[in-house]
Design a protein around this motif. Structure first.
Motif, PDB file in Angstrom:
ATOM      1  N   THR A   1      33.232  43.229  29.112  1.00 21.03           N
ATOM      2  CA  THR A   1      34.576  43.891  29.128  1.00 21.03           C
ATOM      3  C   THR A   1      34.478  45.153  30.244  1.00 21.03           C
ATOM      4  OG1 THR A   1      34.970  43.317  26.891  1.00 21.03           O
ATOM      5  CG2 THR A   1      36.570  44.874  27.638  1.00 21.03           C
ATOM      6  N   LEU A   2      35.332  44.543  31.410  1.00 26.92           N
ATOM      7  CA  LEU A   2      35.483  45.678  32.342  1.00 26.92           C
ATOM      8  C   LEU A   2      36.768  46.407  32.064  1.00 26.92           C
ATOM      9  CD1 LEU A   2      33.604  44.009  35.063  1.00 26.92           C
ATOM     10  CD2 LEU A   2      32.608  45.234  33.396  1.00 26.92           C
ATOM     11  N   GLN A   3      36.901  47.642  31.495  1.00 29.70           N
ATOM     12  CA  GLN A   3      38.036  48.248  31.527  1.00 29.70           C
ATOM     13  C   GLN A   3      38.551  48.688  32.884  1.00 29.70           C
ATOM     14  OE1 GLN A   3      35.135  49.122  29.928  1.00 29.70           O
ATOM     15  NE2 GLN A   3      35.838  49.423  27.751  1.00 29.70           N
ATOM     16  N   PRO A   4      39.919  48.311  33.033  1.00 35.16           N
ATOM     17  CA  PRO A   4      40.180  48.697  34.464  1.00 35.16           C
ATOM     18  C   PRO A   4      40.343  50.129  34.765  1.00 35.16           C
ATOM     19  CG  PRO A   4      42.069  47.988  33.145  1.00 35.16           C
ATOM     20  CD  PRO A   4      40.614  47.566  32.359  1.00 35.16           C
ATOM     21  N   GLN A   5      40.327  51.004  33.896  1.00 30.82           N
ATOM     22  CA  GLN A   5      40.709  52.530  33.953  1.00 30.82           C
ATOM     23  C   GLN A   5      39.146  53.053  34.608  1.00 30.82           C
ATOM     24  OE1 GLN A   5      40.685  50.964  31.170  1.00 30.82           O
ATOM     25  NE2 GLN A   5      40.004  52.333  29.463  1.00 30.82           N
ATOM     26  N   LEU A   6      38.105  52.360  34.254  1.00 29.45           N
ATOM     27  CA  LEU A   6      36.722  52.981  35.048  1.00 29.45           C
ATOM     28  C   LEU A   6      36.513  52.334  36.120  1.00 29.45           C
ATOM     29  CD1 LEU A   6      34.985  52.174  31.440  1.00 29.45           C
ATOM     30  CD2 LEU A   6      36.144  54.364  32.274  1.00 29.45           C
ATOM     31  N   ALA A   7      35.568  52.932  36.839  1.00 33.00           N
ATOM     32  CA  ALA A   7      34.827  52.548  38.058  1.00 33.00           C
ATOM     33  C   ALA A   7      33.756  51.743  37.818  1.00 33.00           C
ATOM     34  CB  ALA A   7      34.701  53.427  39.171  1.00 33.00           C
ATOM     35  N   TRP A   8      33.517  50.348  38.001  1.00 31.65           N
ATOM     36  CA  TRP A   8      32.446  49.648  37.482  1.00 31.65           C
ATOM     37  C   TRP A   8      31.594  49.430  38.795  1.00 31.65           C
ATOM     38  CZ3 TRP A   8      31.238  48.769  32.546  1.00 31.65           C
ATOM     39  CH2 TRP A   8      31.956  49.095  31.745  1.00 31.65           C
ATOM     40  N   TYR A   9      30.111  49.629  38.722  1.00 31.57           N
ATOM     41  CA  TYR A   9      29.167  49.402  39.540  1.00 31.57           C
ATOM     42  C   TYR A   9      27.850  48.426  39.091  1.00 31.57           C
ATOM     43  CZ  TYR A   9      31.108  53.510  41.957  1.00 31.57           C
ATOM     44  OH  TYR A   9      31.901  54.364  42.613  1.00 31.57           O
ATOM     45  N   PHE A  10      27.260  47.753  39.990  1.00 31.46           N
ATOM     46  CA  PHE A  10      26.233  47.048  39.892  1.00 31.46           C
ATOM     47  C   PHE A  10      25.088  47.669  40.701  1.00 31.46           C
ATOM     48  CE2 PHE A  10      28.114  44.829  43.149  1.00 31.46           C
ATOM     49  CZ  PHE A  10      27.390  44.633  44.156  1.00 31.46           C
ATOM     50  N   TRP A  11      23.876  47.110  40.044  1.00 37.59           N
ATOM     51  CA  TRP A  11      22.623  47.587  40.842  1.00 37.59           C
ATOM     52  C   TRP A  11      21.376  46.521  40.432  1.00 37.59           C
ATOM     53  CZ3 TRP A  11      17.376  48.555  40.131  1.00 37.59           C
ATOM     54  CH2 TRP A  11      16.606  49.282  41.303  1.00 37.59           C
TER      55      TRP A  11
END
Length: 211
Positions: free
Chosen positions: A151-161
């Motif tokens: 669940t990727l809440q749109p109000q957050l900035a989501w990153y991957f590594w």
């Protein structure tokens, strides 16, 4: 202040996704994490702080990535037979541990949210990343590259590594810029095996001889 711009964020939620490398092959062990776009000051999560470990083994940080909470600390034990000089120029938490030997384990706390890149002043190929996130939930792709129940809440900035990204010179990247039709493409492929230095070769031969 955050070391990277957090202006981009996801416009939609995702319940599952598939993660691939630059060749389109399934890629496990990709870490996905979120950071609040308003997280430009020290964050009080109300949780007890924890101590994490970023070891130094065979001239590499282990693990190469830590995801911690604001207020947590990280120790840097040296498990190698050689000295290391660990440092970071990251704006969030600059620090320096000058030459320290096997068995020593300096520690530092991380009160602010953001990204911290860690290096060794002696061994240029040693790169680690510490993510200080005020978002408790993180996700990781499994062997077939799938990430379920995400669940990727749109109000957050989501990153991957992913560990391969260090070899290619990447830090964490925004999910929104690499996600299309529920497929997250990590823009790297398997790096070539690092050739052991002469010192490492002699050390390994000595270990084999002793055993």
């Amino acid at each position: 202040m955050l070391g990277l711009c957090l202006a981009s964020s996801l416009s939609a939620l995702a319940s599952s996704m598939r993660v691939t490398d630059g060749n389109g092959d399934a890629l496990p062990d990709v870490v996905i994490f979120g950071i609040s776009e308003q997280a430009d000051v020290s964050a009080d999560t109300g949780e007890a702080s924890q101590i994490h470990i970023m070891d130094q083994i065979e001239r590499q940080f282990s693990p190469q990535l830590l995801v911690i909470r604001p207020g947590d600390s990280v120790t840097f034990p040296n498990s190698d037979s050689i000295r290391h000089h660990v440092y970071s120029f990251s704006e969030v938490r600059p620090f320096e541990f000058q030459l320290f030997a096997r068995g020593e384990a300096p520690k530092i706390d991380f009160p602010e949210v953001g990204f911290v890149t860690v290096g060794c002043n002696i061994h240029d190929d040693m790169i680690g990343h510490i993510i200080v996130s005020d978002v408790g939930q993180t996700y990781r792709s499994i062997e077939n590259g799938r990430v379920e129940g995400i669940t990727l809440q749109p109000q957050l900035a989501w990153y991957f590594w992913h560990p391969w990204m260090s070899a290619a010179g990447y830090g964490p990247l925004l999910v929104a810029e690499h996600l299309e039709d529920d497929v997250l493409t990590v823009p790297v492929t398997r790096p070539p095996e690092r050739e052991a230095s002469r010192l490492e070769q002699r050390f390994r031969r000595r270990l084999q001889h002793d055993h």
